[in-house]
Scaffold this motif. Structure first.
Motif, PDB file in Angstrom:
ATOM      1  N   ASN A  78      -4.120 -13.587   6.273  1.00  0.00           N
ATOM      2  CA  ASN A  78      -3.808 -12.212   5.897  1.00  0.00           C
ATOM      3  C   ASN A  78      -3.088 -12.162   4.556  1.00  0.00           C
ATOM      4  O   ASN A  78      -2.429 -13.124   4.147  1.00  0.00           O
ATOM      5  CB  ASN A  78      -2.923 -11.554   6.967  1.00  0.00           C
ATOM      6  CG  ASN A  78      -3.641 -11.410   8.292  1.00  0.00           C
ATOM      7  OD1 ASN A  78      -4.648 -10.707   8.398  1.00  0.00           O
ATOM      8  ND2 ASN A  78      -3.138 -12.085   9.316  1.00  0.00           N
ATOM      9  N   ASN A  79      -3.250 -11.028   3.874  1.00  0.00           N
ATOM     10  CA  ASN A  79      -2.472 -10.702   2.676  1.00  0.00           C
ATOM     11  C   ASN A  79      -2.711 -11.669   1.519  1.00  0.00           C
ATOM     12  O   ASN A  79      -1.796 -11.959   0.743  1.00  0.00           O
ATOM     13  CB  ASN A  79      -0.975 -10.645   3.010  1.00  0.00           C
ATOM     14  CG  ASN A  79      -0.672  -9.699   4.138  1.00  0.00           C
ATOM     15  OD1 ASN A  79      -1.132  -8.560   4.138  1.00  0.00           O
ATOM     16  ND2 ASN A  79       0.091 -10.158   5.116  1.00  0.00           N
ATOM     17  N   LYS A  85       2.818  -3.891   6.004  1.00  0.00           N
ATOM     18  CA  LYS A  85       1.384  -3.744   5.809  1.00  0.00           C
ATOM     19  C   LYS A  85       0.728  -5.121   5.837  1.00  0.00           C
ATOM     20  O   LYS A  85       1.182  -6.056   5.180  1.00  0.00           O
ATOM     21  CB  LYS A  85       1.099  -3.071   4.456  1.00  0.00           C
ATOM     22  CG  LYS A  85      -0.368  -2.905   4.120  1.00  0.00           C
ATOM     23  CD  LYS A  85      -1.027  -1.845   4.979  1.00  0.00           C
ATOM     24  CE  LYS A  85      -2.443  -1.566   4.503  1.00  0.00           C
ATOM     25  NZ  LYS A  85      -3.104  -0.535   5.320  1.00  0.00           N
ATOM     26  N   SER A  86      -0.344  -5.254   6.600  1.00  0.00           N
ATOM     27  CA  SER A  86      -1.076  -6.514   6.659  1.00  0.00           C
ATOM     28  C   SER A  86      -2.564  -6.229   6.517  1.00  0.00           C
ATOM     29  O   SER A  86      -3.104  -5.356   7.206  1.00  0.00           O
ATOM     30  CB  SER A  86      -0.799  -7.238   7.977  1.00  0.00           C
ATOM     31  OG  SER A  86      -1.481  -8.465   8.025  1.00  0.00           O
ATOM     32  N   THR A  87      -3.215  -6.943   5.608  1.00  0.00           N
ATOM     33  CA  THR A  87      -4.652  -6.780   5.396  1.00  0.00           C
ATOM     34  C   THR A  87      -5.337  -8.143   5.485  1.00  0.00           C
ATOM     35  O   THR A  87      -4.760  -9.171   5.111  1.00  0.00           O
ATOM     36  CB  THR A  87      -4.942  -6.164   4.018  1.00  0.00           C
ATOM     37  OG1 THR A  87      -4.358  -6.998   3.001  1.00  0.00           O
ATOM     38  CG2 THR A  87      -4.355  -4.772   3.914  1.00  0.00           C
ATOM     39  N   HIS A 122      -8.387  -3.080  -7.907  1.00  0.00           N
ATOM     40  CA  HIS A 122      -7.466  -2.946  -6.784  1.00  0.00           C
ATOM     41  C   HIS A 122      -6.063  -3.428  -7.090  1.00  0.00           C
ATOM     42  O   HIS A 122      -5.083  -2.901  -6.538  1.00  0.00           O
ATOM     43  CB  HIS A 122      -8.002  -3.724  -5.573  1.00  0.00           C
ATOM     44  CG  HIS A 122      -7.245  -3.463  -4.320  1.00  0.00           C
ATOM     45  ND1 HIS A 122      -7.399  -2.303  -3.573  1.00  0.00           N
ATOM     46  CD2 HIS A 122      -6.299  -4.195  -3.669  1.00  0.00           C
ATOM     47  CE1 HIS A 122      -6.604  -2.346  -2.521  1.00  0.00           C
ATOM     48  NE2 HIS A 122      -5.911  -3.480  -2.554  1.00  0.00           N
ATOM     49  N   SER A 147       0.825  -1.231   0.000  1.00  0.00           N
ATOM     50  CA  SER A 147       0.000   0.000   0.000  1.00  0.00           C
ATOM     51  C   SER A 147       0.848   1.265   0.000  1.00  0.00           C
ATOM     52  O   SER A 147       0.628   2.195   0.779  1.00  0.00           O
ATOM     53  CB  SER A 147      -0.956  -0.005   1.200  1.00  0.00           C
ATOM     54  OG  SER A 147      -1.830  -1.105   1.139  1.00  0.00           O
ATOM     55  N   THR A 175      -7.367 -11.376   4.634  1.00  0.00           N
ATOM     56  CA  THR A 175      -7.596 -12.129   3.403  1.00  0.00           C
ATOM     57  C   THR A 175      -9.036 -11.943   2.914  1.00  0.00           C
ATOM     58  O   THR A 175      -9.960 -11.810   3.705  1.00  0.00           O
ATOM     59  CB  THR A 175      -7.295 -13.615   3.653  1.00  0.00           C
ATOM     60  OG1 THR A 175      -5.872 -13.788   3.690  1.00  0.00           O
ATOM     61  CG2 THR A 175      -7.883 -14.520   2.594  1.00  0.00           C
ATOM     62  N   ARG A 176      -9.183 -11.925   1.596  1.00  0.00           N
ATOM     63  CA  ARG A 176     -10.504 -11.936   0.986  1.00  0.00           C
ATOM     64  C   ARG A 176     -10.643 -13.195   0.130  1.00  0.00           C
ATOM     65  O   ARG A 176      -9.646 -13.839  -0.203  1.00  0.00           O
ATOM     66  CB  ARG A 176     -10.727 -10.671   0.142  1.00  0.00           C
ATOM     67  CG  ARG A 176     -10.698  -9.403   0.986  1.00  0.00           C
ATOM     68  CD  ARG A 176     -11.045  -8.165   0.196  1.00  0.00           C
ATOM     69  NE  ARG A 176     -12.462  -8.124  -0.128  1.00  0.00           N
ATOM     70  CZ  ARG A 176     -13.063  -7.083  -0.722  1.00  0.00           C
ATOM     71  NH1 ARG A 176     -12.352  -6.006  -1.039  1.00  0.00           N
ATOM     72  NH2 ARG A 176     -14.349  -7.099  -0.982  1.00  0.00           N
TER      73      ARG A 176
END
Length: 423
Positions: free
Chosen positions: A370-371, A146-148, A418, A29, A150-151
């Motif tokens: 994550n990620n 950066k850690s987001t 994205h 990001s 999981t989708r």
């Protein structure tokens, strides 16, 4: 804004460096820029004083194995990932699945084989190794990681809709359930075969606030003893009724590229709608030719990069990405959303029960909370419980896992919005 300066020692590979740093920027990001000046820039080069130090060169297809800290062009890899010294080149090699270019052997369907991969040899197919490369770069540059969350990208390949009368029918007859068999016959007679069940799939997913994409084949019939396209006529009234219902309810439709010799443009003409996304039928494709074909077809997303015989990361990366075009030395315009989990992997290749598959699938999910954008394929014929016993319940468990953990599903269009690399 983070500014990079690529010094003369690696100028020959400037395009590849810019591309890989672009993927890193999406992952972490960041907004990045490149400057001809060293002052106030992060220097990329081979010298010891470079902020981001690279190996001697980036790999290119067709050349012998080059100096590489992890993966090499001949499909081998170092046994010690924790000794990684050049995360940028390693990420570039892995994310683009360069081990598959001119592979020494293919399977009976002319596909790259999991059994010949470094992921098989090193037992790391479940590991998001490119993520570790990108985090290593951030750490070298003393930037926060950066850690987001999981989708999930849910999909359904529509190969067969009329086969239930044979496959499920044989199963219920063996059990003496002639009542179920006659019900299947009746449903077939009124053009509502058991596997023409997109409405049921969408209703189930909507209960968990999930969305998915359905991939359709426009060509019908058997090619040879092993390979068959759809058992349905794409433009028939029953198929088009379900196709239209998918779009009306806010789900997505895509092309399931057949194994016929037609080009993407020919099949897209038959598709008759502006197809946004594709997945190859049988996952039958070879790199890099397949990526050039997707590009020439004008598609925005491909969702084919997964092993048939094993779950996990075929390119050791958990996020969608633009593959790299070596001919033009730039990213392809479409995004690849790799396939990670497929029902047939467990039922057909690994010969597992649904209960056994469940253990492996949720272990994989937990390792990658994550990620990632985790792509899950569940064929429409796995939503009946006769031949594929327990697999519809397993899919419900996957939906419940997504909902209970407050993960979200992501659409094909959201993926391209994205994860498309900046020009």
């Amino acid at each position: 804004m983070i500014t990079f300066h690529i010094n003369d020692s690696v100028r020959a590979f400037e395009a590849e460096i810019r591309y890989t740093l672009g993927l890193w920027a999406i992952n972490q990001s960041h907004e990045i820029a490149f400057s001809p000046f060293r002052e106030n820039s992060i220097v990329v080069g081979t010298q010891s004083e470079a902020h981001l130090r690279l190996g001697l060169r980036f790999p290119t297809p067709g050349e012998p194995a080059t100096r590489s800290p992890y993966v090499q062009m001949d499909g081998t890899a170092s046994d010690r990932f924790d000794h990684l010294t050049d995360p940028l080149a390693s990420a570039f090699q892995m994310v683009n699945a360069l081990q598959e270019y001119d592979a020494p052997e293919y399977d009976e369907l002319n596909r790259y084989q999991f059994k010949t991969s470094y992921q098989k040899r090193l037992n790391n197919v479940y590991d998001n190794l490119v993520q570790k490369c990108f985090e290593s770069i951030s750490s070298k540059l003393k930037l926060p990681l950066k850690s987001t969350p999981t989708r999930f990208f849910l999909s359904h390949d529509i190969d067969i809709v009329y086969g239930a009368i044979l496959e499920d029918g044989n199963n219920v007859i063996r059990k003496g359930r002639f009542d179920l068999f006659f019900k299947m016959l009746f449903n077939l007679a009124i053009a509502r075969p058991e596997w023409l069940n997109m409405d049921k799939i969408m209703a189930l997913e909507s209960e968990y606030d999930c969305k998915s994409i359905f991939f359709w084949i426009v060509n019908k019939g058997r090619i040879n003893s092993r390979e068959e396209n759809a058992d349905y006529t794409f433009h028939s009234r029953p198929i088009q009724r379900h196709f239209d219902a998918v779009a009306r309810q806010g789900f997505e439709n895509g092309l399931h590229k057949s194994i016929s010799s037609e080009s993407f443009r020919e099949e897209l003409t038959k598709f008759g709608n502006a197809a946004y996304a594709n997945r190859y039928h049988f996952l039958k494709f070879r790199l890099p030719d397949a990526w050039h074909d997707v590009e020439s077809g004008g598609l925005k997303l491909d969702a084919s990069l997964g092993f048939s015989a094993e779950m996990g990361f075929r390119n050791s990366y958990g996020l969608p990405f633009n593959p790299y075009d070596f001919k033009e030395r730039r990213p392809f315009s479409f995004v690849e959303a790799p396939l990670n989990v497929m029902d047939r992997t467990f039922f057909q290749y690994k010969k597992q029960t649904a209960a056994e598959a469940r253990v492996d699938i949720f272990d994989f999910f937990e390792r990658n909370r994550n990620n990632c954008v985790l792509s899950v394929l569940w064929h429409n014929n796995f939503f009946t419980d006769h031949k594929f016993k327990g697999y519809v319940a397993l899919y419900k468990d996957i939906l419940a896992y997504i909902s209970d953990n407050k993960f979200r599903t992501i659409s094909a269009r959201e993926i391209t919005q994205h994860y498309t690399i900046s020009p």
